[in-house]
Scaffold this motif. Sequence first.
Motif, PDB file in Angstrom:
ATOM      1  N   VAL A 184       0.865  -1.184   0.000  1.00  0.00           N
ATOM      2  CA  VAL A 184       0.000   0.000   0.000  1.00  0.00           C
ATOM      3  C   VAL A 184       0.896   1.226   0.000  1.00  0.00           C
ATOM      4  CG1 VAL A 184      -1.667   1.333   1.344  1.00  0.00           C
ATOM      5  CG2 VAL A 184      -1.897  -1.147   1.203  1.00  0.00           C
ATOM      6  N   SER A 185       0.559   2.216  -0.801  1.00  0.00           N
ATOM      7  CA  SER A 185       1.329   3.456  -0.819  1.00  0.00           C
ATOM      8  C   SER A 185       0.392   4.639  -0.976  1.00  0.00           C
ATOM      9  CB  SER A 185       2.354   3.441  -1.964  1.00  0.00           C
ATOM     10  OG  SER A 185       1.698   3.402  -3.222  1.00  0.00           O
ATOM     11  N   VAL A 186       0.848   5.799  -0.566  1.00  0.00           N
ATOM     12  CA  VAL A 186       0.120   7.053  -0.745  1.00  0.00           C
ATOM     13  C   VAL A 186       1.056   8.022  -1.446  1.00  0.00           C
ATOM     14  CG1 VAL A 186      -1.089   8.957   0.360  1.00  0.00           C
ATOM     15  CG2 VAL A 186      -1.278   6.650   1.311  1.00  0.00           C
ATOM     16  N   ASP A 187       0.633   8.467  -2.625  1.00  0.00           N
ATOM     17  CA  ASP A 187       1.462   9.342  -3.460  1.00  0.00           C
ATOM     18  C   ASP A 187       2.849   8.753  -3.685  1.00  0.00           C
ATOM     19  OD1 ASP A 187      -0.578  11.140  -3.776  1.00  0.00           O
ATOM     20  OD2 ASP A 187       0.116  12.512  -2.217  1.00  0.00           O
ATOM     21  N   GLY A 188       2.880   7.440  -3.907  1.00  0.00           N
ATOM     22  CA  GLY A 188       4.132   6.773  -4.228  1.00  0.00           C
ATOM     23  C   GLY A 188       5.006   6.423  -3.051  1.00  0.00           C
ATOM     24  N   ILE A 189       4.611   6.816  -1.857  1.00  0.00           N
ATOM     25  CA  ILE A 189       5.402   6.526  -0.660  1.00  0.00           C
ATOM     26  C   ILE A 189       4.755   5.349   0.074  1.00  0.00           C
ATOM     27  CG2 ILE A 189       6.270   7.417   1.536  1.00  0.00           C
ATOM     28  CD1 ILE A 189       6.087  10.225   0.308  1.00  0.00           C
ATOM     29  N   ALA A 190       5.493   4.268   0.217  1.00  0.00           N
ATOM     30  CA  ALA A 190       4.949   3.069   0.847  1.00  0.00           C
ATOM     31  C   ALA A 190       4.578   3.350   2.293  1.00  0.00           C
ATOM     32  CB  ALA A 190       5.962   1.930   0.781  1.00  0.00           C
ATOM     33  N   ALA A 194       6.540  -3.787   1.512  1.00  0.00           N
ATOM     34  CA  ALA A 194       5.719  -4.848   0.943  1.00  0.00           C
ATOM     35  C   ALA A 194       5.837  -6.106   1.802  1.00  0.00           C
ATOM     36  CB  ALA A 194       6.158  -5.127  -0.488  1.00  0.00           C
ATOM     37  N   GLN A 195       4.713  -6.775   1.981  1.00  0.00           N
ATOM     38  CA  GLN A 195       4.720  -8.007   2.753  1.00  0.00           C
ATOM     39  C   GLN A 195       4.454  -9.191   1.843  1.00  0.00           C
ATOM     40  OE1 GLN A 195       1.507  -8.261   5.586  1.00  0.00           O
ATOM     41  NE2 GLN A 195       0.173  -6.934   4.383  1.00  0.00           N
ATOM     42  N   LYS A 196       4.998 -10.319   2.200  1.00  0.00           N
ATOM     43  CA  LYS A 196       4.801 -11.544   1.448  1.00  0.00           C
ATOM     44  C   LYS A 196       3.827 -12.425   2.235  1.00  0.00           C
ATOM     45  CE  LYS A 196       9.287 -11.575  -0.858  1.00  0.00           C
ATOM     46  NZ  LYS A 196       8.729 -11.470  -2.226  1.00  0.00           N
ATOM     47  N   VAL A 197       2.712 -12.780   1.584  1.00  0.00           N
ATOM     48  CA  VAL A 197       1.648 -13.522   2.251  1.00  0.00           C
ATOM     49  C   VAL A 197       1.160 -14.631   1.328  1.00  0.00           C
ATOM     50  CG1 VAL A 197      -0.702 -13.371   3.194  1.00  0.00           C
ATOM     51  CG2 VAL A 197       0.918 -11.507   3.571  1.00  0.00           C
ATOM     52  N   SER A 198       0.860 -15.767   1.877  1.00  0.00           N
ATOM     53  CA  SER A 198       0.241 -16.834   1.109  1.00  0.00           C
ATOM     54  C   SER A 198      -1.271 -16.607   1.067  1.00  0.00           C
ATOM     55  CB  SER A 198       0.528 -18.199   1.745  1.00  0.00           C
ATOM     56  OG  SER A 198      -0.233 -19.213   1.092  1.00  0.00           O
ATOM     57  N   LEU A 199      -1.870 -16.765  -0.110  1.00  0.00           N
ATOM     58  CA  LEU A 199      -3.320 -16.619  -0.237  1.00  0.00           C
ATOM     59  C   LEU A 199      -4.065 -17.878   0.187  1.00  0.00           C
ATOM     60  CD1 LEU A 199      -3.623 -14.696  -3.627  1.00  0.00           C
ATOM     61  CD2 LEU A 199      -3.560 -13.782  -1.296  1.00  0.00           C
ATOM     62  N   GLU A 219      -5.286  -8.734   4.512  1.00  0.00           N
ATOM     63  CA  GLU A 219      -4.930  -7.326   4.621  1.00  0.00           C
ATOM     64  C   GLU A 219      -3.701  -7.031   3.765  1.00  0.00           C
ATOM     65  OE1 GLU A 219      -3.444  -4.036   7.900  1.00  0.00           O
ATOM     66  OE2 GLU A 219      -4.831  -5.623   8.581  1.00  0.00           O
ATOM     67  N   MET A 220      -3.815  -5.995   2.923  1.00  0.00           N
ATOM     68  CA  MET A 220      -2.716  -5.602   2.057  1.00  0.00           C
ATOM     69  C   MET A 220      -1.805  -4.583   2.734  1.00  0.00           C
ATOM     70  SD  MET A 220      -4.875  -5.219  -1.512  1.00  0.00           S
ATOM     71  CE  MET A 220      -3.414  -5.216  -2.565  1.00  0.00           C
ATOM     72  N   GLY A 221      -2.342  -3.850   3.709  1.00  0.00           N
ATOM     73  CA  GLY A 221      -1.588  -2.809   4.396  1.00  0.00           C
ATOM     74  C   GLY A 221      -2.530  -1.762   4.930  1.00  0.00           C
ATOM     75  N   GLU A 222      -1.981  -0.761   5.556  1.00  0.00           N
ATOM     76  CA  GLU A 222      -2.796   0.301   6.133  1.00  0.00           C
ATOM     77  C   GLU A 222      -2.135   1.650   5.879  1.00  0.00           C
ATOM     78  OE1 GLU A 222      -1.348   0.392  10.754  1.00  0.00           O
ATOM     79  OE2 GLU A 222      -2.740  -1.209  10.181  1.00  0.00           O
ATOM     80  N   PHE A 223      -2.922   2.709   6.002  1.00  0.00           N
ATOM     81  CA  PHE A 223      -2.386   4.056   5.798  1.00  0.00           C
ATOM     82  C   PHE A 223      -3.275   5.047   6.525  1.00  0.00           C
ATOM     83  CE2 PHE A 223      -5.523   3.322   2.563  1.00  0.00           C
ATOM     84  CZ  PHE A 223      -6.142   4.539   2.329  1.00  0.00           C
ATOM     85  N   LEU A 224      -2.678   6.167   6.897  1.00  0.00           N
ATOM     86  CA  LEU A 224      -3.417   7.244   7.533  1.00  0.00           C
ATOM     87  C   LEU A 224      -3.789   8.261   6.467  1.00  0.00           C
ATOM     88  CD1 LEU A 224      -4.491   8.700  10.057  1.00  0.00           C
ATOM     89  CD2 LEU A 224      -2.227   9.763  10.289  1.00  0.00           C
ATOM     90  N   ASN A 225      -5.079   8.507   6.314  1.00  0.00           N
ATOM     91  CA  ASN A 225      -5.527   9.476   5.315  1.00  0.00           C
ATOM     92  C   ASN A 225      -5.447  10.876   5.904  1.00  0.00           C
ATOM     93  OD1 ASN A 225      -6.616  10.624   3.001  1.00  0.00           O
ATOM     94  ND2 ASN A 225      -8.693  10.497   3.826  1.00  0.00           N
ATOM     95  N   GLU A 226      -4.332  11.513   5.651  1.00  0.00           N
ATOM     96  CA  GLU A 226      -4.136  12.878   6.133  1.00  0.00           C
ATOM     97  C   GLU A 226      -3.741  13.812   4.992  1.00  0.00           C
ATOM     98  OE1 GLU A 226      -1.041  12.802   9.027  1.00  0.00           O
ATOM     99  OE2 GLU A 226       0.360  11.687   7.756  1.00  0.00           O
ATOM    100  N   GLU A 234      -2.652   3.822  -3.411  1.00  0.00           N
ATOM    101  CA  GLU A 234      -2.547   2.729  -4.376  1.00  0.00           C
ATOM    102  C   GLU A 234      -2.302   1.423  -3.635  1.00  0.00           C
ATOM    103  OE1 GLU A 234      -0.606   1.944  -8.736  1.00  0.00           O
ATOM    104  OE2 GLU A 234       0.661   2.918  -7.243  1.00  0.00           O
ATOM    105  N   PHE A 235      -2.883   0.352  -4.158  1.00  0.00           N
ATOM    106  CA  PHE A 235      -2.827  -0.968  -3.521  1.00  0.00           C
ATOM    107  C   PHE A 235      -2.407  -1.972  -4.591  1.00  0.00           C
ATOM    108  CE2 PHE A 235      -6.511   1.642  -2.624  1.00  0.00           C
ATOM    109  CZ  PHE A 235      -6.162   2.148  -1.393  1.00  0.00           C
ATOM    110  N   ILE A 236      -1.384  -2.786  -4.292  1.00  0.00           N
ATOM    111  CA  ILE A 236      -0.800  -3.640  -5.315  1.00  0.00           C
ATOM    112  C   ILE A 236      -0.688  -5.078  -4.821  1.00  0.00           C
ATOM    113  CG2 ILE A 236       1.206  -4.030  -6.802  1.00  0.00           C
ATOM    114  CD1 ILE A 236       1.878  -1.074  -6.530  1.00  0.00           C
ATOM    115  N   LEU A 237      -1.145  -6.000  -5.655  1.00  0.00           N
ATOM    116  CA  LEU A 237      -0.900  -7.437  -5.506  1.00  0.00           C
ATOM    117  C   LEU A 237       0.012  -7.838  -6.659  1.00  0.00           C
ATOM    118  CD1 LEU A 237      -1.463 -10.509  -4.848  1.00  0.00           C
ATOM    119  CD2 LEU A 237      -3.496 -10.263  -6.270  1.00  0.00           C
TER     120      LEU A 237
END
Length: 262
Positions: A184-190, A194-199, A219-226, A234-237
């Motif tokens: 997960v990133s906000v404006d290109g900043i992670a 990145a975490q590695k997870v088995s589905l 869960e892909m990640g978290e971010f503070l919307n400020e 942006e959210f990437i698999l």
Amino acid sequence: MDFTRILPEECLCLIISCTSPADACRSALVCPAMRSTVDSDAVWEKFLPSDYKSIILESSSPASLLSMGKKELYFRLFSHPILIQNATMSFQLEKGSGKKWYMLGARALSISWAETPHHWTWTPQPDSRFPEVAELNHVWWLEVRGRIETRMLSPNTKYAAYLVFKLNSTGAISFKDRTVDLSVSVDGIASRGAQKVSLASRDDPRHVRERGDGWMEVEMGEFLNECGDDGTAEFILKEIAGYLNQGLIIEGIELRPKDIDS
């Protein structure tokens, strides 16, 4: 002294609307004399997002929703997600706070090779909120991206992003004993590395869990919307290690408030 008999109703409405939906409901239980005030449109209008009308106008039945009383509408929006943006996204409210909660449906995502039937199939699923989901036939390069403008989300709120998916019988074998990259990133900043997870839930029961709607989530990640009106999350698999990927069914990526600010 019963202050509900002294203060004007406008003052009571203002006081209650400065609390939270959960506190307002408790007030009505503790003090039945306040029930009519607590149930008023003036109170529940404050609990709805300021742009709720424009969001509802993107749904398939805006007239019926906007004709509801504000409390009825609030309860409708947390208990039944509505489809917006040509049924490619869903919107609802977090029950206790009124924070915004979205899901980007598979059609709102950028999926590599998604329009090549040899690799992906678009199909309806009876337990999906969306008209169709994306089912992976096979690819060697698996990449799924979702984006949302932060102005659409509740401000000063921590969000978590979840991939909502299933594995068919082929996928249960394909993704067994290996991982995918989630970030997960906000404006290109992670927001974090990145975490590695088995589905496969049996491989990684700490991260993959079954939802109440028949789907799985991780869960892909978290971010503070400020970021206010100017940011993009942006959210990437991704899985590009050279494995044959098969049998993944994607409903979407869900963004929901992870905690409630005071």
